[in-house]
Design a protein around this motif. Structure first.
Motif, PDB file in Angstrom:
ATOM      1  N   PRO A   1       0.816  -1.226   0.000  1.00 12.00           N
ATOM      2  CA  PRO A   1       0.000   0.000   0.000  1.00 12.00           C
ATOM      3  C   PRO A   1       0.850   1.277   0.000  1.00 12.00           C
ATOM      4  N   VAL A   2       2.093   1.172   0.487  1.00  9.96           N
ATOM      5  CA  VAL A   2       2.943   2.362   0.579  1.00  9.96           C
ATOM      6  C   VAL A   2       3.481   2.759  -0.793  1.00  9.96           C
TER       7      VAL A   2
ATOM      8  N   ASN B   1       1.662   2.093  -3.598  1.00 10.99           N
ATOM      9  CA  ASN B   1       0.499   2.073  -4.479  1.00 10.99           C
ATOM     10  C   ASN B   1       0.523   3.322  -5.380  1.00 10.99           C
TER      11      ASN B   1
ATOM     12  N   SER C   1      -1.556   5.705  -6.197  1.00  9.72           N
ATOM     13  CA  SER C   1      -2.003   7.017  -5.709  1.00  9.72           C
ATOM     14  C   SER C   1      -0.995   7.619  -4.730  1.00  9.72           C
ATOM     15  N   ILE C   2      -0.282   6.766  -3.993  1.00 12.78           N
ATOM     16  CA  ILE C   2       0.706   7.257  -3.031  1.00 12.78           C
ATOM     17  C   ILE C   2       1.949   7.794  -3.753  1.00 12.78           C
TER      18      ILE C   2
ATOM     19  N   GLU D   1       1.279  11.075  -5.230  1.00 12.95           N
ATOM     20  CA  GLU D   1       1.221  12.174  -4.264  1.00 12.95           C
ATOM     21  C   GLU D   1       2.631  12.575  -3.822  1.00 12.95           C
ATOM     22  N   VAL D   2       3.497  11.589  -3.608  1.00 17.36           N
ATOM     23  CA  VAL D   2       4.872  11.911  -3.208  1.00 17.36           C
ATOM     24  C   VAL D   2       5.565  12.695  -4.328  1.00 17.36           C
TER      25      VAL D   2
ATOM     26  N   ARG E   1       4.067  14.638  -6.488  1.00 16.88           N
ATOM     27  CA  ARG E   1       3.457  15.972  -6.482  1.00 16.88           C
ATOM     28  C   ARG E   1       4.074  16.844  -5.386  1.00 16.88           C
ATOM     29  N   LEU E   2       4.245  16.261  -4.188  1.00 18.08           N
ATOM     30  CA  LEU E   2       4.833  17.006  -3.068  1.00 18.08           C
ATOM     31  C   LEU E   2       6.270  17.428  -3.375  1.00 18.08           C
ATOM     32  N   ARG E   3       6.930  16.657  -4.231  1.00 20.00           N
ATOM     33  CA  ARG E   3       8.311  16.995  -4.599  1.00 20.00           C
ATOM     34  C   ARG E   3       8.371  17.869  -5.848  1.00 20.00           C
TER      35      ARG E   3
ATOM     36  N   GLU F   1      11.698   6.781  -7.294  1.00 17.42           N
ATOM     37  CA  GLU F   1      12.755   6.697  -6.278  1.00 17.42           C
ATOM     38  C   GLU F   1      12.150   6.250  -4.938  1.00 17.42           C
ATOM     39  N   PHE F   2      11.037   6.873  -4.576  1.00 16.04           N
ATOM     40  CA  PHE F   2      10.337   6.492  -3.340  1.00 16.04           C
ATOM     41  C   PHE F   2       9.799   5.055  -3.441  1.00 16.04           C
TER      42      PHE F   2
ATOM     43  N   VAL G   1      10.654   1.866  -0.991  1.00 12.54           N
ATOM     44  CA  VAL G   1       9.624   1.094  -0.277  1.00 12.54           C
ATOM     45  C   VAL G   1       9.764  -0.399  -0.595  1.00 12.54           C
TER      46      VAL G   1
END
Lengths: 216, 216
Positions: free
Chosen positions: B111-112, B114, B116-117, B120-121, B123-125, B133-134, B138
């Protein structure tokens, strides 16, 4: 251990996954030794603890020398060996509905805003500490899914009038959502349920603030 | 549906959680209708699909009109209603060990990372698309935990010589890890297990590339 109790729980007061297991043990009136693992001091990464839990996560439940990890697995175990004071309904469809609610929190929400994850997201953004913006977004997303799903199943508790592991998971996530200052206005079902859930004795006994390692 | 099959699965070929349910259905020789939900086109957010799955996630399994969501809940349901060709051991400690392995993937890893996650990461960057990379971080973290834990339980499969839901979860995560180009050198236990798991008929039948909606 000098104690003759069958169960020992390695727990951190503020850990939501530890809370789930504490709640189930109290609900089933199972006596246990409490061993605090201070996540802030990094005790979960000590060689001694990693032998018990190779992932370096809390909780770990030791039952008669058997090491049990991962809170949903532990909850299922407790239900199987100690069916009194049940935390799951009896029929397969109802059980699946409760476990689906559990999954919204235990899979899709809590692990995504876990300490190590929100630290890594902060690091990737060149920030110190934890990424509370990301953590808040994850909590809102999770509560949104739970709010919709529980609208189809709720009574006094998340699944009709039966107190279940879904309520236990919700209590711990709700506590986190409050820590991350999530606006609860869009979640009337959850707010209503939490008023009931907060009164359940096992939730009070397992609350972070009631644990021996709780700090202000 | 014009079909008279008892089960309908809403699935996306590349979805790891859909793969888990496909594998369990094939392992238990349960016939089902396959309905593709194209996640890239956003079909999971259509009003029609959200009625079936308020979280807008795949899979959804419909059994005699009952809507079942969240793959771990669905796997437990199939095990309860259809115990033939089991995917869990019989005794509580062994079941807890298998479910703990499942939790490493189904809670702490999949789920980490996934879609959508990792969007979002990104987008935040301030980046477009997904944050590979994230996602890679994970996957490495999850495989590292699984590698250590499975070292204490593995035989031919993740838990001794019994093929279980842990192997199903591992297969789907391993596929993801390869997509994110994770170096597998540090994971000899997993690599060894996957050689066996890839030969299991239900894994072959449920593989993303074997699904009707698979694209190159």
């Amino acid at each position: 251990m000098s104690s003759d109790k069958e169960f020992t729980l390695y727990s951190y007061w503020r850990s939501g996954t530890s809370w789930r297991v504490r709640a189930a043990l109290h609900h089933k009136n199972i006596d246990f030794d409490y061993v605090a693992v201070n996540l802030v001091k990094g005790e979960q990464r000590s060689a001694e603890y990693l032998e018990k839990n190779p992932s370096g996560l809390v909780p770990t439940l030791v039952h008669r020398g058997v090491l049990l990890t991962q809170s949903p697995a532990i909850l299922e175990y407790l239900e199987e060996i100690h069916p009194e004071n049940p935390l799951l309904p009896k029929d397969p469809v109802s059980r699946a509905k409760v476990r689906a609610l559990v999954g919204i929190i235990a899979c899709d929400t809590h692990p995504v805003q876990n300490l190590s994850i929100i630290k890594e997201v902060a690091r990737l953004r060149g920030k110190e500490g934890v990424d509370t913006e990301f953590a808040k977004w994850v909590n809102v997303r999770g509560l949104t899914a739970y709010e919709k799903a529980v609208g189809q199943t709720m009574g006094k508790y998340s699944f009709g009038d039966e107190f279940t592991i879904a309520d236990i998971c919700l209590a711990a996530q709700f506590y986190n959502a409050n820590r991350f200052e999530v606006d609860l206005t869009p979640f009337p079902n959850i707010v209503k349920l939490m008023k009931e859930i907060n009164e359940v004795p096992c939730i009070k006994k397992s609350h972070p603030s009631a644990q021996p390692d709780a700090t202000a």
